[in-house]
Design an enzyme around this catalytic site. Structure first.
Site, PDB file in Angstrom:
ATOM      1  N   ASP A 132      32.077  36.072  23.489  1.00 25.71           N
ATOM      2  CA  ASP A 132      31.414  36.937  24.471  1.00 25.71           C
ATOM      3  C   ASP A 132      29.962  36.480  24.559  1.00 25.71           C
ATOM      4  O   ASP A 132      29.431  35.864  23.635  1.00 25.71           O
ATOM      5  CB  ASP A 132      31.466  38.403  24.026  1.00 25.71           C
ATOM      6  N   ASP A 138      28.321  31.582  26.453  1.00 25.51           N
ATOM      7  CA  ASP A 138      28.593  31.830  27.870  1.00 25.51           C
ATOM      8  C   ASP A 138      29.951  31.206  28.193  1.00 25.51           C
ATOM      9  O   ASP A 138      30.094  29.976  28.178  1.00 25.51           O
ATOM     10  CB  ASP A 138      27.477  31.213  28.725  1.00 25.51           C
ATOM     11  N   ASN A 183      39.268  36.742  29.970  1.00 22.80           N
ATOM     12  CA  ASN A 183      39.043  38.157  30.315  1.00 22.80           C
ATOM     13  C   ASN A 183      37.602  38.483  30.671  1.00 22.80           C
ATOM     14  O   ASN A 183      37.343  39.504  31.314  1.00 22.80           O
ATOM     15  CB  ASN A 183      39.502  38.988  29.094  1.00 22.80           C
ATOM     16  N   TYR A 199      32.878  40.636  43.824  1.00 24.87           N
ATOM     17  CA  TYR A 199      33.800  40.952  42.709  1.00 24.87           C
ATOM     18  C   TYR A 199      35.243  40.875  43.198  1.00 24.87           C
ATOM     19  O   TYR A 199      36.085  40.217  42.581  1.00 24.87           O
ATOM     20  CB  TYR A 199      33.493  42.350  42.162  1.00 24.87           C
ATOM     21  N   LYS A 224      38.184  38.198  42.102  1.00 21.57           N
ATOM     22  CA  LYS A 224      39.432  38.609  41.446  1.00 21.57           C
ATOM     23  C   LYS A 224      40.652  38.184  42.272  1.00 21.57           C
ATOM     24  O   LYS A 224      41.707  37.887  41.709  1.00 21.57           O
ATOM     25  CB  LYS A 224      39.419  40.117  41.191  1.00 21.57           C
ATOM     26  N   THR A 233      35.860  51.669  30.290  1.00 21.38           N
ATOM     27  CA  THR A 233      35.283  50.622  29.434  1.00 21.38           C
ATOM     28  C   THR A 233      33.768  50.615  29.654  1.00 21.38           C
ATOM     29  O   THR A 233      33.272  51.283  30.566  1.00 21.38           O
ATOM     30  CB  THR A 233      35.823  49.223  29.822  1.00 21.38           C
TER      31      THR A 233
HETATM   32  N1  LIG Z   1      37.176  48.473  33.562  1.00 21.58           N
HETATM   33  C1  LIG Z   1      37.867  48.376  34.696  1.00 21.58           C
HETATM   34  O1  LIG Z   1      38.090  49.380  35.397  1.00 21.58           O
HETATM   35  C2  LIG Z   1      38.406  47.047  35.134  1.00 21.58           C
HETATM   36  C3  LIG Z   1      39.301  47.042  36.210  1.00 21.58           C
HETATM   37  C4  LIG Z   1      39.817  45.836  36.644  1.00 21.58           C
HETATM   38  C5  LIG Z   1      39.467  44.659  36.002  1.00 21.58           C
HETATM   39  N2  LIG Z   1      38.592  44.687  34.957  1.00 21.58           N
HETATM   40  C6  LIG Z   1      38.264  43.409  34.346  1.00 21.58           C
HETATM   41  O2  LIG Z   1      38.538  43.468  32.962  1.00 21.58           O
HETATM   42  C7  LIG Z   1      37.753  42.500  32.285  1.00 21.58           C
HETATM   43  C8  LIG Z   1      37.115  43.155  31.082  1.00 21.58           C
HETATM   44  O3  LIG Z   1      36.206  44.137  31.530  1.00 21.58           O
HETATM   45  P1  LIG Z   1      36.005  45.543  30.799  1.00 21.58           P
HETATM   46  O4  LIG Z   1      36.386  46.580  31.751  1.00 21.58           O
HETATM   47  O5  LIG Z   1      36.618  45.503  29.447  1.00 21.58           O
HETATM   48  O6  LIG Z   1      34.412  45.618  30.732  1.00 21.58           O
HETATM   49  P2  LIG Z   1      33.409  45.058  29.649  1.00 21.58           P
HETATM   50  O7  LIG Z   1      32.111  44.988  30.352  1.00 21.58           O
HETATM   51  O8  LIG Z   1      33.506  45.858  28.408  1.00 21.58           O
HETATM   52  O9  LIG Z   1      33.952  43.603  29.307  1.00 21.58           O
HETATM   53  C9  LIG Z   1      33.533  42.428  29.938  1.00 21.58           C
HETATM   54  C10 LIG Z   1      32.947  41.533  28.866  1.00 21.58           C
HETATM   55  O10 LIG Z   1      32.697  40.252  29.426  1.00 21.58           O
HETATM   56  C11 LIG Z   1      31.493  39.787  28.828  1.00 21.58           C
HETATM   57  N3  LIG Z   1      30.889  38.731  29.630  1.00 21.58           N
HETATM   58  C12 LIG Z   1      30.285  38.832  30.843  1.00 21.58           C
HETATM   59  N4  LIG Z   1      29.842  37.634  31.232  1.00 21.58           N
HETATM   60  C13 LIG Z   1      30.170  36.751  30.263  1.00 21.58           C
HETATM   61  C14 LIG Z   1      29.982  35.361  30.096  1.00 21.58           C
HETATM   62  N5  LIG Z   1      29.374  34.614  31.021  1.00 21.58           N
HETATM   63  N6  LIG Z   1      30.449  34.784  28.969  1.00 21.58           N
HETATM   64  C15 LIG Z   1      31.068  35.523  28.026  1.00 21.58           C
HETATM   65  N7  LIG Z   1      31.281  36.843  28.125  1.00 21.58           N
HETATM   66  C16 LIG Z   1      30.840  37.449  29.241  1.00 21.58           C
HETATM   67  C17 LIG Z   1      30.611  41.027  28.733  1.00 21.58           C
HETATM   68  O11 LIG Z   1      29.545  40.851  27.820  1.00 21.58           O
HETATM   69  C18 LIG Z   1      31.627  42.081  28.326  1.00 21.58           C
HETATM   70  O12 LIG Z   1      31.705  42.239  26.922  1.00 21.58           O
HETATM   71  C19 LIG Z   1      36.743  41.974  33.308  1.00 21.58           C
HETATM   72  O13 LIG Z   1      37.185  40.724  33.799  1.00 21.58           O
HETATM   73  C20 LIG Z   1      36.807  43.022  34.397  1.00 21.58           C
HETATM   74  O14 LIG Z   1      36.443  42.494  35.653  1.00 21.58           O
HETATM   75  C21 LIG Z   1      38.066  45.857  34.511  1.00 21.58           C
END
Ligand SMILES: NC(=O)c1ccc[n+]([C@@H]2O[C@H](COP(=O)([O-])OP(=O)(O)OC[C@H]3O[C@@H](n4cnc5c(N)ncnc54)[C@H](O)[C@@H]3O)[C@@H](O)[C@H]2O)c1
Length: 260
Positions: free
Chosen positions: A37, A62, A89, A153, A157, A188
């Site tokens: 992360d 990154d 993810n 976004y 996706k 989250t």
């Molecule tokens: N929470 C929702 O409702 C939801 C819905 C659909 C999709 N998602 C997708 O699920 C995935 C996880 O998101 P989440 O909801 O757990 O939120 P989250 O913010 O807890 O997790 C995303 C993580 O990605 C990390 N990140 C961002 N840019 C990065 C980079 N360049 N390198 C490494 N790490 C990086 C962040 O630090 C974070 O810990 C994401 O792809 C998000 O788009 C989430």
């Protein structure tokens, strides 16, 4: 259950939310975890796994740069000697509201992290994957239809959905499966502003009003589907993106008489 025993999984975006929930679940099912992360919280995820007797390594990097991902894959190979599962993810929203004036640089940053990142992870992991390996990308319902996220976004996706399909085809004959999950609205850190505001106003019940289950989802509910896709139980499931959204994406925005 120990259906991931002996396997090593790379999970990006594992500092919290869906990535952390997936990492903890895969560890419970016997996998060794290589976590990454951009945020330091990924060390805490690894510490939680080790505290329960599991095997986990963490790297702050990154995950949308060639060098960052190469360092991640190198770390996994040095620590565990193999990679069987990739959960690409990591993601950002780039802001929760749709904006018609989004600057190009902001748009490209969302594409870089959400779409290029999974591609780099797939490309750099592939040389180490054997038949039976599984790749899972986190897409979103926002990539299936309009109305569930801001413009860059949602476009990113939608790209992830096609990345899953096209990569699965490109891997014809390799015995490596590529699938995705398309979460709905999940509680989250990413969606914390929404959930926190709803809770503060005593309106948490409104969060799930657009899906038949009438609630938001939990990260653990998405993790269950990711772990299934990663396992041999999903051995004939390939090139698919499963919506984990309480049926949010299954319906049209029409109010049927039974919900009036
Ligand atoms: N929470 C929702 O409702 C939801 C819905 C659909 C999709 N998602 C997708 O699920 C995935 C996880 O998101 P989440 O909801 O757990 O939120 P989250 O913010 O807890 O997790 C995303 C993580 O990605 C990390 N990140 C961002 N840019 C990065 C980079 N360049 N390198 C490494 N790490 C990086 C962040 O630090 C974070 O810990 C994401 O792809 C998000 O788009 C989430």
């Amino acid at each position: 259950m120990s259906d991931l025993q002996g396997k090593t999984a790379i999970v990006t975006g594992a500092a919290g939310g869906i990535g952390r929930a997936t990492a903890l679940l895969m560890a419970r099912r016997g996998a060794s975890l290589m976590l990454a992360d951009i945020g330091a919280g990924v060390e805490e995820t690894a510490a939680q796994i080790r505290a329960k007797g599991g095997r986990a390594e963490a790297l702050v990097t990154d995950c949308a740069t060639d060098d960052g991902v190469r360092a991640l894959v190198d770390h996994a190979m040095k620590a565990f000697g193999r990679v069987d599962i990739l959960h690409a993810n990591a993601g950002i929203t780039g802001g929760l509201l749709p904006r018609l004036d989004t600057p190009s640089a902001d748009f490209m940053e969302v594409l870089r992290i959400n779409l290029l990142g999974p591609w780099i992870a797939i490309r750099e992991t592939l040389p180490h994957l054997q038949p039976g390996a599984a790749i899972i990308c986190t897409a979103s319902v926002a990539g299936l239809r309009a109305g569930a996220g801001p413009i860059p976004y949602s476009a990113s996706k939608a790209g992830v959905v096609n990345l899953v399909q096209t990569t699965a085809m490109a891997l014809t004959g390799r015995g490596i499966r590529v699938n995705g999950v398309a979460p709905g609205l999940i509680d989250t850190p990413m969606t914390a502003p929404l959930f926190d505001e709803a809770r503060a106003r005593g309106r948490e019940d409104r969060i799930g009003q657009l899906n038949p289950l009438r609630r938001g989802g939990r990260a653990e509910e998405v993790a269950e589907v990711v772990a299934f896709l990663a396992s041999d139980a999903a051995s004939y499931l390939n090139g698919q993106v499963l919506a984990v959204d309480g049926a949010l994406s299954a319906q049209l925005p029409f109010t049927p008489k039974w919900s009036l």
